[in-house]
Scaffold this active site. Structure first.
Site, PDB file in Angstrom:
ATOM      1  CD  GLU A  65      90.878  76.923  16.603  1.00 32.38           C
ATOM      2  OE1 GLU A  65      90.330  75.699  16.830  1.00 32.38           O
ATOM      3  OE2 GLU A  65      89.573  77.530  17.208  1.00 32.38           O
TER       4      GLU A  65
ATOM      5  CB  CYS B  76      87.073  75.879  22.022  1.00 34.81           C
ATOM      6  SG  CYS B  76      88.138  75.111  22.198  1.00 34.81           S
TER       7      CYS B  76
ATOM      8  CB  CYS C  15      91.523  76.375  20.708  1.00 37.79           C
ATOM      9  SG  CYS C  15      91.153  74.642  20.555  1.00 37.79           S
TER      10      CYS C  15
HETATM   11  N1  THU Z   1      86.442  72.466  16.350  1.00 39.25           N
HETATM   12  C1  THU Z   1      87.004  73.300  16.011  1.00 39.25           C
HETATM   13  O1  THU Z   1      88.061  72.306  15.470  1.00 39.25           O
HETATM   14  N2  THU Z   1      87.702  74.067  16.813  1.00 39.25           N
HETATM   15  C2  THU Z   1      87.164  74.681  17.948  1.00 39.25           C
HETATM   16  O2  THU Z   1      87.793  75.895  18.431  1.00 39.25           O
HETATM   17  C3  THU Z   1      85.635  75.146  17.840  1.00 39.25           C
HETATM   18  C4  THU Z   1      85.326  72.835  17.852  1.00 39.25           C
HETATM   19  C5  THU Z   1      85.998  71.091  16.343  1.00 39.25           C
HETATM   20  C6  THU Z   1      86.128  69.960  17.275  1.00 39.25           C
HETATM   21  C7  THU Z   1      84.958  69.133  16.828  1.00 39.25           C
HETATM   22  O3  THU Z   1      85.619  67.690  15.959  1.00 39.25           O
HETATM   23  C8  THU Z   1      84.282  69.976  15.665  1.00 39.25           C
HETATM   24  O4  THU Z   1      85.333  71.022  15.566  1.00 39.25           O
HETATM   25  C9  THU Z   1      82.978  70.187  16.344  1.00 39.25           C
HETATM   26  O5  THU Z   1      82.977  70.517  17.797  1.00 39.25           O
END
Ligand code: THU
Length: 161
Positions: free
Chosen positions: A74, A110, A113
């Protein structure tokens, strides 16, 4: 004593219930997700956003052997939009996740983000619709980022330019 209470509303749709633009953006997110660089978590995330001028910006998670140096999909997408199209408003963002286990329900962005995305929404003064899906299955739609982040950190003093 006073209670402060707020709702977070997610509308759940089947893929067929979405309009054509929403379906297109989700497809783009799935395409970019397949190329995510996630050799450590094996958890791939794709984010595709559409700007007011129709431009599409894609992002995927980019991991690093020094784990905290990686970045979520994101933020890769939204910072790219902010850097390359600083004056274009963001209309919609689709976020999907692929894993080698069954992921047939949406994965929520998360906290970091959500915080990054809400700033763009506040700056542009217009809502950004958020579409969320796992590998497949139903889609959650949030009408805005602020709906996903009640009581967001805001500090007017820090925003003085
Ligand atoms: N991840 C994202 O790309 N976006 C999120 O909102 C949560 C997590 C990614 C980070 C990491 O590379 C993988 O997911 C596992 O946490």
């Amino acid at each position: 004593m006073k209670i402060h209470k707020t709702d977070c509303v997610l509308n759940e749709y089947t893929a067929e219930e979405l309009n054509e633009n929403q379906q297109d953006l989700l497809q783009k997110a799935h395409r970019i997700c397949s190329d995510a660089y996630a050799p450590y978590s094996m958890f791939k995330v794709g984010a595709s956003l559409v700007l007011k001028n129709g431009q599409i910006i894609n992002g995927s998670n980019q991991e690093n052997v020094a784990y905290p140096s990686g970045l979520c999909a994101e933020r890769v997408a939204i910072f790219n939009a902010g850097a390359n199209f600083p004056n274009q408003k963001i209309k919609q963002i689709a976020i999907v996740a692929h894993a080698d286990f069954n992921l047939n329900k949406p994965v929520m962005p998360c906290g970091a983000c959500r915080q990054a995305m809400i700033e763009y929404e506040q700056r542009q003064g217009e809502k950004i619709e958020v579409l969320l899906q796992g590998n497949k299955g139903n889609i959650f739609v949030s009408e805005s980022v602020s709906n996903l982040l009640p009581y967001a950190f805001e500090c007017e003093e820090l925003k003085k330019s």
